[in-house]
Write a protein that holds these residues in place. Structure first.
Motif, PDB file in Angstrom:
ATOM      1  N   GLY A   1      49.839  21.227  10.257  1.00 52.19           N
ATOM      2  CA  GLY A   1      51.215  20.750  10.166  1.00 52.19           C
ATOM      3  C   GLY A   1      51.868  21.024   8.829  1.00 52.19           C
ATOM      4  N   PRO A   2      53.187  20.882   8.782  1.00 51.14           N
ATOM      5  CA  PRO A   2      53.923  21.138   7.539  1.00 51.14           C
ATOM      6  C   PRO A   2      53.539  20.190   6.400  1.00 51.14           C
ATOM      7  CG  PRO A   2      55.380  20.239   9.236  1.00 51.14           C
ATOM      8  CD  PRO A   2      54.067  20.519   9.889  1.00 51.14           C
ATOM      9  N   GLU A   3      53.118  18.985   6.739  1.00 46.68           N
ATOM     10  CA  GLU A   3      52.699  18.039   5.696  1.00 46.68           C
ATOM     11  C   GLU A   3      51.441  18.538   4.974  1.00 46.68           C
ATOM     12  OE1 GLU A   3      53.587  17.123   8.783  1.00 46.68           O
ATOM     13  OE2 GLU A   3      55.301  15.790   8.460  1.00 46.68           O
ATOM     14  N   VAL A   4      50.552  19.174   5.727  1.00 47.88           N
ATOM     15  CA  VAL A   4      49.326  19.719   5.134  1.00 47.88           C
ATOM     16  C   VAL A   4      49.675  20.855   4.171  1.00 47.88           C
ATOM     17  CG1 VAL A   4      47.136  20.903   5.593  1.00 47.88           C
ATOM     18  CG2 VAL A   4      47.882  19.034   7.078  1.00 47.88           C
ATOM     19  N   THR A   5      50.552  21.741   4.605  1.00 44.44           N
ATOM     20  CA  THR A   5      50.986  22.855   3.748  1.00 44.44           C
ATOM     21  C   THR A   5      51.668  22.326   2.486  1.00 44.44           C
ATOM     22  OG1 THR A   5      51.274  24.245   5.694  1.00 44.44           O
ATOM     23  CG2 THR A   5      52.375  24.970   3.671  1.00 44.44           C
ATOM     24  N   GLU A   6      52.504  21.321   2.645  1.00 44.32           N
ATOM     25  CA  GLU A   6      53.179  20.715   1.491  1.00 44.32           C
ATOM     26  C   GLU A   6      52.159  20.123   0.525  1.00 44.32           C
ATOM     27  OE1 GLU A   6      56.301  17.072   0.461  1.00 44.32           O
ATOM     28  OE2 GLU A   6      55.849  17.505   2.553  1.00 44.32           O
ATOM     29  N   PHE A   7      51.168  19.403   1.074  1.00 39.78           N
ATOM     30  CA  PHE A   7      50.114  18.824   0.238  1.00 39.78           C
ATOM     31  C   PHE A   7      49.352  19.911  -0.520  1.00 39.78           C
ATOM     32  CE2 PHE A   7      45.535  18.093  -0.092  1.00 39.78           C
ATOM     33  CZ  PHE A   7      45.519  17.078  -1.040  1.00 39.78           C
TER      34      PHE A   7
ATOM     35  N   LYS B   1      47.620  22.533  -5.399  1.00 38.16           N
ATOM     36  CA  LYS B   1      47.218  23.727  -6.155  1.00 38.16           C
ATOM     37  C   LYS B   1      48.059  23.872  -7.422  1.00 38.16           C
ATOM     38  CE  LYS B   1      49.766  27.209  -3.494  1.00 38.16           C
ATOM     39  NZ  LYS B   1      49.633  28.285  -2.505  1.00 38.16           N
ATOM     40  N   LYS B   2      49.314  23.449  -7.348  1.00 40.04           N
ATOM     41  CA  LYS B   2      50.162  23.466  -8.542  1.00 40.04           C
ATOM     42  C   LYS B   2      49.658  22.444  -9.570  1.00 40.04           C
ATOM     43  CE  LYS B   2      54.963  23.153 -10.041  1.00 40.04           C
ATOM     44  NZ  LYS B   2      56.347  22.902  -9.657  1.00 40.04           N
TER      45      LYS B   2
ATOM     46  N   ILE C   1      46.623  21.334 -10.018  1.00 34.24           N
ATOM     47  CA  ILE C   1      45.362  21.735 -10.646  1.00 34.24           C
ATOM     48  C   ILE C   1      45.399  23.147 -11.233  1.00 34.24           C
ATOM     49  CG2 ILE C   1      43.995  20.120  -9.275  1.00 34.24           C
ATOM     50  CD1 ILE C   1      43.089  22.529  -7.553  1.00 34.24           C
ATOM     51  N   GLY C   2      46.550  23.808 -11.113  1.00 33.59           N
ATOM     52  CA  GLY C   2      46.707  25.125 -11.722  1.00 33.59           C
ATOM     53  C   GLY C   2      45.911  26.230 -11.060  1.00 33.59           C
ATOM     54  N   LYS C   3      45.805  26.182  -9.757  1.00 33.57           N
ATOM     55  CA  LYS C   3      45.054  27.202  -9.020  1.00 33.57           C
ATOM     56  C   LYS C   3      45.972  27.979  -8.089  1.00 33.57           C
ATOM     57  CE  LYS C   3      41.139  26.132 -10.813  1.00 33.57           C
ATOM     58  NZ  LYS C   3      40.523  26.999 -11.764  1.00 33.57           N
ATOM     59  N   LYS C   4      45.535  29.184  -7.725  1.00 33.32           N
ATOM     60  CA  LYS C   4      46.329  30.042  -6.851  1.00 33.32           C
ATOM     61  C   LYS C   4      46.193  29.624  -5.384  1.00 33.32           C
ATOM     62  CE  LYS C   4      47.181  34.949  -5.986  1.00 33.32           C
ATOM     63  NZ  LYS C   4      46.790  36.322  -6.316  1.00 33.32           N
ATOM     64  N   TYR C   5      45.022  29.093  -5.018  1.00 36.76           N
ATOM     65  CA  TYR C   5      44.755  28.751  -3.636  1.00 36.76           C
ATOM     66  C   TYR C   5      44.273  27.310  -3.511  1.00 36.76           C
ATOM     67  CZ  TYR C   5      44.709  33.824  -3.229  1.00 36.76           C
ATOM     68  OH  TYR C   5      45.057  35.138  -3.288  1.00 36.76           O
ATOM     69  N   CYS C   6      44.525  26.737  -2.345  1.00 34.71           N
ATOM     70  CA  CYS C   6      44.039  25.408  -2.014  1.00 34.71           C
ATOM     71  C   CYS C   6      43.934  25.326  -0.500  1.00 34.71           C
ATOM     72  CB  CYS C   6      45.008  24.344  -2.524  1.00 34.71           C
ATOM     73  SG  CYS C   6      44.591  22.685  -1.956  1.00 34.71           S
ATOM     74  N   SER C   7      42.850  24.780  -0.017  1.00 40.03           N
ATOM     75  CA  SER C   7      42.688  24.615   1.419  1.00 40.03           C
ATOM     76  C   SER C   7      42.097  23.241   1.689  1.00 40.03           C
ATOM     77  CB  SER C   7      41.759  25.700   1.960  1.00 40.03           C
ATOM     78  OG  SER C   7      41.606  25.554   3.347  1.00 40.03           O
TER      79      SER C   7
END
Length: 156
Positions: free
Chosen positions: A30-36, A41-42, A44-50
């Motif tokens: 869902g969009p809430e997951v993508t928003e989270f 990732k911002k 913690i300063g990382k390029k990716y987050c899953s």
């Protein structure tokens, strides 16, 4: 009953939850997951987050990412949820337990180097009851012995 922690749901959290339910987005896409994930990732300063469905799933993925193989060893605390050991065992590797400190319930760092062998590939740290482990010391040991560190912060 004595609770280990107290659940706290902020008003904004409640609104996000109701929004997700109203929009039929109760899965992992869902969009809430993508928003989270984007916010995290911002942060913690990382390029990716899953984000994943559970701590167990996160451990399974972490061990696959470090290419844990059959007969490898992973140092783990002896006081933890069974998922810690199961994630290692499922890949044919061997969990090597370390005694825990009665003060903070985390593994006794001074015992780790005694358990390191040629087969040791990683140290899994599990923070218990919100009490964190001294990661500087763990990372120093890992660097000295060229080991990976998996940090399970599900209870932190």
């Amino acid at each position: 009953m004595i609770s280990v922690n107290k659940f706290k749901l902020e008003k904004s959290d409640k609104q996000k939850l109701i929004s997700a339910l109203n929009n039929n987005w109760i899965s992992s896409a869902g969009p809430e997951v993508t928003e989270f994930e984007n916010k995290f990732k911002k942060l913690i300063g990382k390029k990716y987050c899953s984000s994943v469905s559970s701590g167990s799933a996160a451990l399974d993925i972490a061990f696959k990412v470090i290419n844990l193989k059959k007969n490898d060893e992973v140092i783990i605390p002896n006081f933890t949820i069974i998922s810690s050991a199961i994630s290692v065992i499922k890949l044919g590797a061997k969990p090597v337990p370390i005694d825990c400190d009665f003060y903070n319930w985390n593994m006794k760092i001074n015992l780790i180097e005694k358990k390191i062998s040629k087969k040791t590939k990683a140290i899994m740290v599990v923070d218990i009851f919100g009490l964190s482990t001294d990661m500087d010391e763990i990372n120093s040991i890992a660097k000295k012995h060229n080991l990976k560190v998996i940090s399970d912060c599900a209870q932190a």
